[in-house]
Enzyme design. Structure first.
Site, PDB file in Angstrom:
ATOM      1  N   THR A 222      29.178  14.641 -25.378  1.00  0.00           N
ATOM      2  CA  THR A 222      28.518  13.791 -24.386  1.00  0.00           C
ATOM      3  C   THR A 222      29.378  13.744 -23.131  1.00  0.00           C
ATOM      4  O   THR A 222      30.576  13.481 -23.212  1.00  0.00           O
ATOM      5  CB  THR A 222      28.324  12.362 -24.926  1.00  0.00           C
ATOM      6  OG1 THR A 222      27.552  12.414 -26.121  1.00  0.00           O
ATOM      7  CG2 THR A 222      27.623  11.487 -23.900  1.00  0.00           C
ATOM      8  N   LEU A 223      28.762  14.017 -21.997  1.00  0.00           N
ATOM      9  CA  LEU A 223      29.496  14.045 -20.730  1.00  0.00           C
ATOM     10  C   LEU A 223      29.914  12.632 -20.336  1.00  0.00           C
ATOM     11  O   LEU A 223      29.087  11.713 -20.273  1.00  0.00           O
ATOM     12  CB  LEU A 223      28.633  14.660 -19.636  1.00  0.00           C
ATOM     13  CG  LEU A 223      29.365  15.097 -18.363  1.00  0.00           C
ATOM     14  CD1 LEU A 223      30.243  16.304 -18.629  1.00  0.00           C
ATOM     15  CD2 LEU A 223      28.356  15.407 -17.258  1.00  0.00           C
ATOM     16  N   ASP A 289      20.354  -0.299 -33.753  1.00  0.00           N
ATOM     17  CA  ASP A 289      21.765  -0.676 -33.675  1.00  0.00           C
ATOM     18  C   ASP A 289      22.240  -0.927 -32.249  1.00  0.00           C
ATOM     19  O   ASP A 289      23.428  -0.863 -31.969  1.00  0.00           O
ATOM     20  CB  ASP A 289      22.620   0.436 -34.312  1.00  0.00           C
ATOM     21  CG  ASP A 289      24.040  -0.015 -34.612  1.00  0.00           C
ATOM     22  OD1 ASP A 289      24.209  -1.131 -35.127  1.00  0.00           O
ATOM     23  OD2 ASP A 289      24.982   0.748 -34.337  1.00  0.00           O
ATOM     24  N   GLU A 294      25.279  -1.102 -21.828  1.00  0.00           N
ATOM     25  CA  GLU A 294      26.116  -0.980 -20.630  1.00  0.00           C
ATOM     26  C   GLU A 294      25.261  -0.805 -19.380  1.00  0.00           C
ATOM     27  O   GLU A 294      24.190  -0.183 -19.418  1.00  0.00           O
ATOM     28  CB  GLU A 294      27.067   0.219 -20.747  1.00  0.00           C
ATOM     29  CG  GLU A 294      28.262  -0.006 -21.663  1.00  0.00           C
ATOM     30  CD  GLU A 294      27.926   0.174 -23.129  1.00  0.00           C
ATOM     31  OE1 GLU A 294      28.730  -0.263 -23.981  1.00  0.00           O
ATOM     32  OE2 GLU A 294      26.855   0.739 -23.444  1.00  0.00           O
TER      33      GLU A 294
END
Length: 409
Positions: A222-223, A289, A294
């Site tokens: 993942t970047l 979950d 963010e």
């Protein structure tokens, strides 16, 4: 003409004007927006296949510089991304120059730095494609392939809020161990003929390592988002308690959404509609979950809800956890653009689109057929839920127009 007749005539003309404004002009605006949604959908379909090609034409920038410039408050990447294949090719092929334990969290991961200084998060393979995770909807280890599938679903839904993810095979012996920090290296072991590691995290245990096939480990990368966009963590208003016998308020209070609407940042701006979008996204992938989320810092509620950490997904294709949709069926609102996109994806289009989008990934096939079939079934449940809302409250209340101008300077 008498004064009374003039007044009546003016009143009639005023009514006609208002009728024209409300029912004709507004309908024209809505039709134009719907036509743009249809064109955007067709553009998405035409660009689904992403060939991992190293060539970057018409630019001297590195793949990492290009990807960093894509990020704006409401998108991680723009709609038109001709360089996407080159960026993803770099993510899956660039030399690993440093490997460390992952950032804080409950699940095993490694933080890698690729040639050129780009950080990526590596999540190792834990399960075979056809393995079914039993138990609670949030049970089991992270699924690396779920991260890959979730990224492409984000593209298909037109959200563009998930960081770039691609599958990658790494040689633990020759690519990771020589550049690993002491902290990571201390968690390596050999089990049979396989190289394994257990890393450092809340649930990481020496007795539960992730093991390669020999030295070759399949995983996802993942970047890492650019450091100029620091993240702010928020408790999800529809988060679970994770305690047996203890319910969160939303699980027993049907008017809970009214309380959420009175609190910042859900009382204004796009955040509540982002929560609804995310509930739809999570229901499709089976992710129960998302206890936190963010956004970008100092955004005053204007930033997108970033779709990070989607690996607790695609665990059990037979389990449709309806409670994930609680924000949708309790608030009974949805963006018009999201509603249109979901309708375009009916009749098997979603399954076909996701299969096409993932076909060039290095770890393809990314999902088993039962998981792809489950997506189409869950989509029908979402559409039915919205219909229940419109039947109860009317489409003018439920379908919210919330389009934003997105600039990529």
């Amino acid at each position: 003409m008498k004064l009374k007749q003039r007044v009546v005539l003016l009143a009639i003309l005023l009514v006609i004007f208002i009728f024209t404004k409300v029912f004709l002009i507004d309908n024209l605006d809505t039709s134009a927006a719907n036509r743009e949604d249809q064109r955007a959908f067709q553009r998405m379909l035409s660009g689904l296949r992403v060939a991992l090609d190293p060539r970057l034409e018409h630019t001297l920038q590195s793949p990492w510089e290009i990807a960093a410039q894509w990020v704006v408050p409401r998108e991680v990447y723009p709609e038109d991304t001709p360089e996407l294949g080159a960026v993803m090719h770099a993510m899956t092929t660039k030399k690993i120059v440093k490997a460390d334990v992952g950032y804080k969290g409950t699940q095993l991961k490694a933080l890698l730095i690729l040639e050129g200084g780009q950080k990526v998060v590596f999540k190792p393979k834990r399960y075979a494609r056809d393995y079914i995770v039993e138990g609670e909807p949030y049970a089991g280890y992270d699924r690396h392939n779920a991260e890959v599938a979730a990224f492409h679903l984000d593209r298909i839904l037109g959200f563009r809020r998930a960081p770039l993810v691609v599958g990658r095979f790494v040689n633990l012996r020759t690519e990771i161990k020589p550049v690993a920090t002491e902290q990571l290296l201390g968690t390596f072991m050999t089990v049979g003929n396989n190289t394994c590691f257990y890393g450092k995290c809340y649930y990481c245990r020496e007795t539960e390592p992730a093991c390669a096939d020999g030295d070759i480990m399949e995983g996802s990368v993942t970047l890492w988002l650019p450091d100029v966009w620091p993240l702010q963590k928020h408790r999800h208003p529809w988060g679970r308690t994770y305690r047996e016998g203890k319910l969160a308020r939303w699980e027993y209070d049907e008017s809970y959404c009214d309380a959420v609407k009175k609190t910042s940042p859900y009382d204004s701006g796009p955040r509540l509609l982002d929560i609804i979008d995310t509930a739809i996204f999570d229901y499709l992938i089976g992710n129960a979950d998302r206890h936190h989320y963010e956004s970008f810092q100092d955004d005053e509620g204007a930033s997108m809800l970033i779709l990070l950490d989607n690996a607790k997904s695609f665990g059990n294709p037979a389990l449709d956890e309806r409670s994930i949709l609680a924000p949708l069926y309790q608030c009974c609102i949805i963006r018009v653009s999201t509603w249109n996109r979901l309708n375009y994806l009916k009749n098997g289009v979603l399954k076909s689109a996701l299969k096409t989008a993932m076909s060039h990934d290095p770890i393809s096939p990314v999902l088993s057929d039962p998981h792809l079939d489950a997506l189409d079934q869950r989509l029908l449940s979402i559409l039915a839920t919205v219909k229940q809302c419109t039947d109860q409250f009317g489409p003018d209340v439920v379908l919210v127009e919330d389009r934003m101008t997105l600039s990529h300077l």
